[in-house]
Design a protein around this motif. Structure first.
Motif, PDB file in Angstrom:
ATOM      1  N   ILE A  80      16.287  -9.517   4.071  1.00 12.62           N
ATOM      2  CA  ILE A  80      15.571 -10.070   5.223  1.00 12.62           C
ATOM      3  C   ILE A  80      14.854  -8.964   5.981  1.00 12.62           C
ATOM      4  CG2 ILE A  80      15.856 -11.206   7.452  1.00 12.62           C
ATOM      5  CD1 ILE A  80      18.131 -12.831   6.194  1.00 12.62           C
ATOM      6  N   VAL A  81      15.530  -7.838   6.186  1.00 11.85           N
ATOM      7  CA  VAL A  81      14.896  -6.716   6.897  1.00 11.85           C
ATOM      8  C   VAL A  81      13.707  -6.192   6.108  1.00 11.85           C
ATOM      9  CG1 VAL A  81      15.256  -4.363   7.723  1.00 11.85           C
ATOM     10  CG2 VAL A  81      17.020  -6.084   8.102  1.00 11.85           C
ATOM     11  N   GLU A  82      13.838  -6.113   4.797  1.00 11.36           N
ATOM     12  CA  GLU A  82      12.716  -5.656   3.966  1.00 11.36           C
ATOM     13  C   GLU A  82      11.531  -6.616   4.054  1.00 11.36           C
ATOM     14  OE1 GLU A  82      14.496  -5.297   0.136  1.00 11.36           O
ATOM     15  OE2 GLU A  82      15.161  -3.224   0.458  1.00 11.36           O
ATOM     16  N   LEU A  83      11.801  -7.918   4.159  1.00 11.24           N
ATOM     17  CA  LEU A  83      10.719  -8.884   4.314  1.00 11.24           C
ATOM     18  C   LEU A  83       9.997  -8.705   5.647  1.00 11.24           C
ATOM     19  CD1 LEU A  83      12.457 -12.094   2.892  1.00 11.24           C
ATOM     20  CD2 LEU A  83      10.538 -10.853   1.860  1.00 11.24           C
ATOM     21  N   HIS A  84      10.650  -8.061   6.603  1.00 11.16           N
ATOM     22  CA  HIS A  84      10.028  -7.733   7.890  1.00 11.16           C
ATOM     23  C   HIS A  84       9.416  -6.325   7.875  1.00 11.16           C
ATOM     24  CE1 HIS A  84      12.409 -11.194   9.236  1.00 11.16           C
ATOM     25  NE2 HIS A  84      11.646 -11.230  10.304  1.00 11.16           N
ATOM     26  N   GLN A  85       9.344  -5.697   6.690  1.00 12.56           N
ATOM     27  CA  GLN A  85       8.830  -4.331   6.549  1.00 12.56           C
ATOM     28  C   GLN A  85       9.659  -3.327   7.346  1.00 12.56           C
ATOM     29  OE1 GLN A  85       6.311  -3.962   4.345  1.00 12.56           O
ATOM     30  NE2 GLN A  85       6.440  -6.181   4.105  1.00 12.56           N
ATOM     31  N   GLY A  86      10.952  -3.609   7.474  1.00 16.70           N
ATOM     32  CA  GLY A  86      11.829  -2.721   8.229  1.00 16.70           C
ATOM     33  C   GLY A  86      12.818  -1.992   7.335  1.00 16.70           C
ATOM     34  N   GLU A  87      13.792  -1.336   7.967  1.00 13.29           N
ATOM     35  CA  GLU A  87      14.806  -0.562   7.256  1.00 13.29           C
ATOM     36  C   GLU A  87      16.185  -0.914   7.800  1.00 13.29           C
ATOM     37  OE1 GLU A  87      13.423   3.775   6.450  1.00 13.29           O
ATOM     38  OE2 GLU A  87      12.541   3.214   8.382  1.00 13.29           O
TER      39      GLU A  87
END
Length: 337
Positions: free
Chosen positions: A298-305
């Motif tokens: 989910i975090v990767e889908l938000h371009q996060g880490e």
């Protein structure tokens, strides 16, 4: 004075004239043919190259790209063929990822569901064969079977959730939300559970709103998973800290709790599918080992880490989400509102 001599007037010869005309016409045709070959040879060669490229594409070599030469109809054709090939390649990769996700789901199901199914069958066999001493033991078998069945259902739900998030076309519903407000609400919901276990909670979130673009439903799943893990694996009478801070590019959430010391090797596997630490596997703590994998996706889908750090008997989970590119413009809009 009169001088006489032979006449030098040209004498017209029809045969000679016709011969010269034929020679001139033949030479012109020959020159035209040579020039035509020289001019059309690159075009013919380019058409041949396009034909070979199409044959490679037909044979599913979708990584091949036809060179685009010049600016004419043939180069326009080559460009369109390359575009079509790229679309076919993307579609093929998408279908392959979907197929891999299906195969992975089947493999994981067969691997991770065998143990609870075996336990359920075992207890039901005891009940069916009436291998119990009294009604209390029968009730115990029934309650145990029910508990295992409930864990099995949760595992299936998480498996399907992870598989759905692993697909290339995940539906994301982004909206501007105050992340600080969301964390305050979640912390308030978990505080009674923390206090029931004697855990002290410390929350440090800025008073000013921290607006960020999120799929709020999916991101709540991330923080819910992290807070649930903090509650499950914390030492009795331990501390739980929830912090939110920002820098120029990111909004960072930090959730930490006291637990057994975790070495760096285990930390690197925490977000892998079905991974559970030895302590968790040997305890009665419920879990499938897939929750952190879902959070990571989910975090990767938000371009996060998302990552974890451990120091002595304290583990800290970090979630870093990027600010939108037009952050300053959005701040001005929110101030006006």
């Amino acid at each position: 004075l009169i001088i006489e001599g032979p006449s030098f007037d040209p004498i017209f010869s029809p045969n000679r004239y016709i011969y010269q005309v034929y020679m001139g016409l033949g030479g012109s045709v020959l020159i035209f043919f040579v020039l035509f070959l020289l001019w059309t040879r690159p075009i013919t060669r380019y058409i041949k190259q396009i034909e070979e490229g199409i044959n490679r594409i037909v044979n599913k070599d979708w990584t091949y790209s036809i060179p685009v030469k010049g600016k004419n109809e043939l180069s326009f054709l080559a460009k369109n063929i390359n575009w079509m090939t790229e679309q076919m390649r993307k579609r093929f990769e998408k279908e392959r990822k979907v197929e891999q996700a299906k195969n992975e789901l089947i493999t994981n199901l067969s691997h991770d569901l065998r143990t609870p199914l075996t336990s359920i069958i075992g207890y039901l066999t005891l009940v069916k064969d009436k291998q119990y001493k009294n009604s209390e033991e029968l009730e115990k078998y029934i309650q145990t079977t029910y508990g295992i069945s409930f864990k099995l259902k949760n595992l299936l739900d998480e498996l399907f959730e992870y598989t759905k998030l692993s697909l290339p076309d995940v539906d994301m519903q982004f909206q501007e939300v105050d992340l600080g407000g969301v964390l305050y609400q979640l912390a308030g919901e978990y505080t009674p559970m923390f206090e029931n276990r004697g855990l002290s909670v410390k929350v440090e979130i800025p008073d000013e709103a921290v607006f960020i673009s999120l799929d709020i439903e999916k991101m709540i799943r991330v923080f819910d998973n992290l807070l649930s893990n903090a509650e499950k694996y914390s030492h009795e009478s331990g501390d739980i800290e929830i912090d939110l801070y920002t820098n120029d590019k990111q909004v960072i959430t930090r959730i930490s709790n006291t637990t057994d010391q975790i070495n760096s090797e285990e930390l690197s596997y925490l977000f892998d599918k079905f991974y559970r630490m030895d302590k968790a596997r040997s305890s009665e703590v419920a879990g499938s080992g897939i929750g952190l994998s879902i959070a990571k996706r989910i975090v990767e889908l938000h371009q996060g880490e998302i990552w974890a750090e451990s120091e002595k008997e304290k583990i800290t989970m970090y979630v870093a989400l990027p600010f939108p590119h037009d952050k300053e413009e959005k701040e001005i809009i929110y101030e006006d509102l």
